[in-house]
Write a protein that holds these residues in place. Structure first.
Motif, PDB file in Angstrom:
ATOM      1  N   LYS A   1      -6.852 115.910  45.193  1.00 14.70           N
ATOM      2  CA  LYS A   1      -8.274 116.249  45.231  1.00 14.70           C
ATOM      3  C   LYS A   1      -8.933 115.754  43.941  1.00 14.70           C
ATOM      4  CE  LYS A   1     -11.399 120.086  45.214  1.00 14.70           C
ATOM      5  NZ  LYS A   1     -11.605 121.429  44.824  1.00 14.70           N
ATOM      6  N   ARG A   2     -10.062 115.079  44.094  1.00 18.54           N
ATOM      7  CA  ARG A   2     -10.811 114.591  42.933  1.00 18.54           C
ATOM      8  C   ARG A   2     -11.760 115.675  42.452  1.00 18.54           C
ATOM      9  NH1 ARG A   2     -12.079 108.347  44.748  1.00 18.54           N
ATOM     10  NH2 ARG A   2      -9.966 107.651  44.411  1.00 18.54           N
ATOM     11  N   ASP A   3     -11.643 115.977  41.168  1.00 20.10           N
ATOM     12  CA  ASP A   3     -12.550 116.951  40.571  1.00 20.10           C
ATOM     13  C   ASP A   3     -12.808 116.565  39.118  1.00 20.10           C
ATOM     14  OD1 ASP A   3     -10.339 117.772  39.092  1.00 20.10           O
ATOM     15  OD2 ASP A   3      -9.993 119.564  40.289  1.00 20.10           O
ATOM     16  N   THR A   4     -13.597 117.372  38.467  1.00 19.53           N
ATOM     17  CA  THR A   4     -13.976 117.095  37.076  1.00 19.53           C
ATOM     18  C   THR A   4     -12.753 116.923  36.182  1.00 19.53           C
ATOM     19  OG1 THR A   4     -16.017 118.324  37.370  1.00 19.53           O
ATOM     20  CG2 THR A   4     -15.300 117.987  35.120  1.00 19.53           C
ATOM     21  N   ASN A   5     -11.745 117.755  36.381  1.00 16.59           N
ATOM     22  CA  ASN A   5     -10.560 117.724  35.524  1.00 16.59           C
ATOM     23  C   ASN A   5      -9.743 116.448  35.640  1.00 16.59           C
ATOM     24  OD1 ASN A   5     -10.992 120.208  34.264  1.00 16.59           O
ATOM     25  ND2 ASN A   5     -10.123 121.298  36.009  1.00 16.59           N
ATOM     26  N   ASN A   6      -9.748 115.804  36.800  1.00  8.00           N
ATOM     27  CA  ASN A   6      -8.956 114.573  36.909  1.00  8.00           C
ATOM     28  C   ASN A   6      -9.809 113.311  37.035  1.00  8.00           C
ATOM     29  OD1 ASN A   6      -9.698 114.502  39.640  1.00  8.00           O
ATOM     30  ND2 ASN A   6      -7.788 115.427  40.324  1.00  8.00           N
ATOM     31  N   ILE A   7     -11.122 113.462  36.967  1.00  5.42           N
ATOM     32  CA  ILE A   7     -12.017 112.298  36.983  1.00  5.42           C
ATOM     33  C   ILE A   7     -12.697 112.127  35.619  1.00  5.42           C
ATOM     34  CG2 ILE A   7     -14.094 111.268  37.994  1.00  5.42           C
ATOM     35  CD1 ILE A   7     -11.901 111.222  39.982  1.00  5.42           C
ATOM     36  N   LEU A   8     -13.398 113.138  35.182  1.00  4.82           N
ATOM     37  CA  LEU A   8     -14.200 113.018  33.964  1.00  4.82           C
ATOM     38  C   LEU A   8     -13.421 113.351  32.689  1.00  4.82           C
ATOM     39  CD1 LEU A   8     -17.555 114.585  35.231  1.00  4.82           C
ATOM     40  CD2 LEU A   8     -16.844 112.189  35.249  1.00  4.82           C
ATOM     41  N   VAL A   9     -12.606 114.372  32.721  1.00  5.29           N
ATOM     42  CA  VAL A   9     -11.880 114.791  31.513  1.00  5.29           C
ATOM     43  C   VAL A   9     -10.995 113.669  30.960  1.00  5.29           C
ATOM     44  CG1 VAL A   9     -10.155 116.404  30.595  1.00  5.29           C
ATOM     45  CG2 VAL A   9     -12.040 117.256  32.014  1.00  5.29           C
ATOM     46  N   PRO A  10     -10.230 112.959  31.785  1.00  3.12           N
ATOM     47  CA  PRO A  10      -9.410 111.870  31.216  1.00  3.12           C
ATOM     48  C   PRO A  10     -10.235 110.778  30.532  1.00  3.12           C
ATOM     49  CG  PRO A  10      -8.630 112.430  33.406  1.00  3.12           C
ATOM     50  CD  PRO A  10      -9.923 113.172  33.198  1.00  3.12           C
ATOM     51  N   LEU A  11     -11.428 110.523  31.028  1.00  6.45           N
ATOM     52  CA  LEU A  11     -12.288 109.521  30.393  1.00  6.45           C
ATOM     53  C   LEU A  11     -12.768 109.999  29.028  1.00  6.45           C
ATOM     54  CD1 LEU A  11     -14.317 108.387  33.508  1.00  6.45           C
ATOM     55  CD2 LEU A  11     -12.547 107.098  32.308  1.00  6.45           C
ATOM     56  N   ILE A  12     -13.085 111.264  28.937  1.00  9.36           N
ATOM     57  CA  ILE A  12     -13.493 111.824  27.646  1.00  9.36           C
ATOM     58  C   ILE A  12     -12.329 111.772  26.667  1.00  9.36           C
ATOM     59  CG2 ILE A  12     -14.171 113.963  26.473  1.00  9.36           C
ATOM     60  CD1 ILE A  12     -15.806 114.631  29.003  1.00  9.36           C
ATOM     61  N   GLN A  13     -11.137 112.121  27.134  1.00  8.99           N
ATOM     62  CA  GLN A  13      -9.962 112.099  26.263  1.00  8.99           C
ATOM     63  C   GLN A  13      -9.658 110.682  25.779  1.00  8.99           C
ATOM     64  OE1 GLN A  13      -7.281 114.016  29.007  1.00  8.99           O
ATOM     65  NE2 GLN A  13      -7.551 116.021  28.035  1.00  8.99           N
ATOM     66  N   LEU A  14      -9.784 109.709  26.664  1.00  5.41           N
ATOM     67  CA  LEU A  14      -9.565 108.316  26.267  1.00  5.41           C
ATOM     68  C   LEU A  14     -10.584 107.896  25.205  1.00  5.41           C
ATOM     69  CD1 LEU A  14      -8.225 105.540  26.605  1.00  5.41           C
ATOM     70  CD2 LEU A  14      -9.853 105.098  28.454  1.00  5.41           C
ATOM     71  N   ASP A  15     -11.834 108.255  25.426  1.00  5.61           N
ATOM     72  CA  ASP A  15     -12.877 107.921  24.460  1.00  5.61           C
ATOM     73  C   ASP A  15     -12.592 108.550  23.103  1.00  5.61           C
ATOM     74  OD1 ASP A  15     -15.449 106.695  23.813  1.00  5.61           O
ATOM     75  OD2 ASP A  15     -16.207 108.747  23.730  1.00  5.61           O
ATOM     76  N   GLN A  16     -12.124 109.785  23.101  1.00  3.17           N
ATOM     77  CA  GLN A  16     -11.791 110.454  21.839  1.00  3.17           C
ATOM     78  C   GLN A  16     -10.647 109.737  21.125  1.00  3.17           C
ATOM     79  OE1 GLN A  16     -11.029 114.377  23.418  1.00  3.17           O
ATOM     80  NE2 GLN A  16     -12.981 115.162  22.655  1.00  3.17           N
ATOM     81  N   ARG A  17      -9.630 109.350  21.864  1.00  2.19           N
ATOM     82  CA  ARG A  17      -8.493 108.657  21.239  1.00  2.19           C
ATOM     83  C   ARG A  17      -8.925 107.320  20.644  1.00  2.19           C
ATOM     84  NH1 ARG A  17      -5.333 109.828  26.219  1.00  2.19           N
ATOM     85  NH2 ARG A  17      -4.579 111.926  25.911  1.00  2.19           N
ATOM     86  N   LEU A  18      -9.679 106.561  21.418  1.00  2.00           N
ATOM     87  CA  LEU A  18     -10.129 105.255  20.928  1.00  2.00           C
ATOM     88  C   LEU A  18     -11.049 105.400  19.721  1.00  2.00           C
ATOM     89  CD1 LEU A  18     -10.763 103.258  24.209  1.00  2.00           C
ATOM     90  CD2 LEU A  18      -8.933 102.934  22.547  1.00  2.00           C
ATOM     91  N   SER A  19     -11.920 106.398  19.741  1.00  2.00           N
ATOM     92  CA  SER A  19     -12.833 106.610  18.612  1.00  2.00           C
ATOM     93  C   SER A  19     -12.055 106.917  17.342  1.00  2.00           C
ATOM     94  CB  SER A  19     -13.797 107.756  18.906  1.00  2.00           C
ATOM     95  OG  SER A  19     -14.675 107.401  19.934  1.00  2.00           O
ATOM     96  N   GLY A  20     -11.028 107.734  17.460  1.00  2.00           N
ATOM     97  CA  GLY A  20     -10.217 108.062  16.291  1.00  2.00           C
ATOM     98  C   GLY A  20      -9.523 106.845  15.715  1.00  2.00           C
ATOM     99  N   ILE A  21      -8.978 106.017  16.588  1.00  2.52           N
ATOM    100  CA  ILE A  21      -8.306 104.794  16.134  1.00  2.52           C
ATOM    101  C   ILE A  21      -9.308 103.845  15.492  1.00  2.52           C
ATOM    102  CG2 ILE A  21      -7.063 102.728  16.910  1.00  2.52           C
ATOM    103  CD1 ILE A  21      -5.812 104.559  19.108  1.00  2.52           C
ATOM    104  N   GLU A  22     -10.436 103.661  16.162  1.00  2.00           N
ATOM    105  CA  GLU A  22     -11.449 102.743  15.629  1.00  2.00           C
ATOM    106  C   GLU A  22     -11.987 103.228  14.281  1.00  2.00           C
ATOM    107  OE1 GLU A  22     -15.471 100.302  16.900  1.00  2.00           O
ATOM    108  OE2 GLU A  22     -14.654 101.766  18.292  1.00  2.00           O
ATOM    109  N   ASN A  23     -12.187 104.532  14.148  1.00  2.00           N
ATOM    110  CA  ASN A  23     -12.671 105.067  12.865  1.00  2.00           C
ATOM    111  C   ASN A  23     -11.670 104.809  11.752  1.00  2.00           C
ATOM    112  OD1 ASN A  23     -15.049 105.967  13.986  1.00  2.00           O
ATOM    113  ND2 ASN A  23     -14.313 108.037  14.326  1.00  2.00           N
ATOM    114  N   SER A  24     -10.395 104.965  12.039  1.00  2.00           N
ATOM    115  CA  SER A  24      -9.364 104.711  11.026  1.00  2.00           C
ATOM    116  C   SER A  24      -9.363 103.246  10.603  1.00  2.00           C
ATOM    117  CB  SER A  24      -7.981 105.087  11.565  1.00  2.00           C
ATOM    118  OG  SER A  24      -7.922 106.465  11.835  1.00  2.00           O
ATOM    119  N   VAL A  25      -9.468 102.362  11.575  1.00  2.00           N
ATOM    120  CA  VAL A  25      -9.479 100.927  11.289  1.00  2.00           C
ATOM    121  C   VAL A  25     -10.729 100.548  10.498  1.00  2.00           C
ATOM    122  CG1 VAL A  25      -9.698  98.655  12.381  1.00  2.00           C
ATOM    123  CG2 VAL A  25      -7.984 100.271  13.201  1.00  2.00           C
ATOM    124  N   CYS A  26     -11.865 101.075  10.908  1.00  2.00           N
ATOM    125  CA  CYS A  26     -13.123 100.772  10.212  1.00  2.00           C
ATOM    126  C   CYS A  26     -13.091 101.290   8.785  1.00  2.00           C
ATOM    127  CB  CYS A  26     -14.307 101.366  10.961  1.00  2.00           C
ATOM    128  SG  CYS A  26     -14.701 100.487  12.468  1.00  2.00           S
TER     129      CYS A  26
END
Length: 186
Positions: A1-26
């Protein structure tokens, strides 16, 4: 079943991970004293931004989110999730994910090129060492602490008593925001 937890939450988590990596590199790119490390960090940022473009331009993800938005009862979503979903779909449309493949690919390439140019600009600005020697009257409106940090105090320097100012962030932004002298801001 598609819901907020398996559609939107993973995208937010990915964005958070990438932002942290990019901030460290910058951070490394902007402050490390060794040029080779700054250059490596700049190259890593270019690669991360290209990767971010790839992720943000995934039509398969857009189709899943669009289908979810059409099938879910948005009146039952928390206001925050509803707004997030609306903005996400808006951003995907603005990025061209709803376009035909030819135009979509053009936009994708343009975004990648813009990312490269942006990284090159940041690198060039970081490596720039242009300085200006200014008199106190040219810095009207800036704080005493800011001026004190740039005051030339070396007795052997012909500019003693004047101010050594660069075009880098800690110098430039206060001048642009607080200096009352238009000629200095220009």
């Amino acid at each position: 079943k598609r819901d907020t937890n398996n559609i939107l939450v993973p995208l937010i988590q990915l964005d958070q991970r990438l932002s942290g990596i990019e901030n460290s590199v910058c951070f490394l790119q902007n402050v490390h004293p060794i040029k080779e490390i700054r250059d490596a960090a700049n190259e890593a940022e270019v690669q991360l931004r290209k990767f971010a473009v790839e992720i943000s331009m995934r039509k398969d993800v857009y189709k899943v989110i669009k289908a979810y938005s059409e099938k879910c009862d948005q009146s039952k979503l928390d206001p925050e999730w509803k707004r997030y979903l609306e903005f996400m779909l808006r951003d995907y449309r603005r990025a061209g994910l709803n376009l035909e493949d030819e135009n979509y690919e053009k936009i994708k390439e343009i975004k990648k090129r813009m990312s490269e140019i942006s990284s090159d600009f940041a690198k060039n600005l970081n490596e720039e060492n242009t300085k200006f020697v200014l008199e106190e009257k040219e810095l009207d409106g800036l704080t005493e602490d800011w001026k004190k940090a740039r005051l030339i105090t070396d007795d052997k320097d012909e500019n003693k008593g004047k101010y050594d100012v660069s075009i880098k962030y800690p110098d430039l932004f206060p001048i642009l925001r607080k200096c009352k002298v238009a000629a200095t801001r220009e």
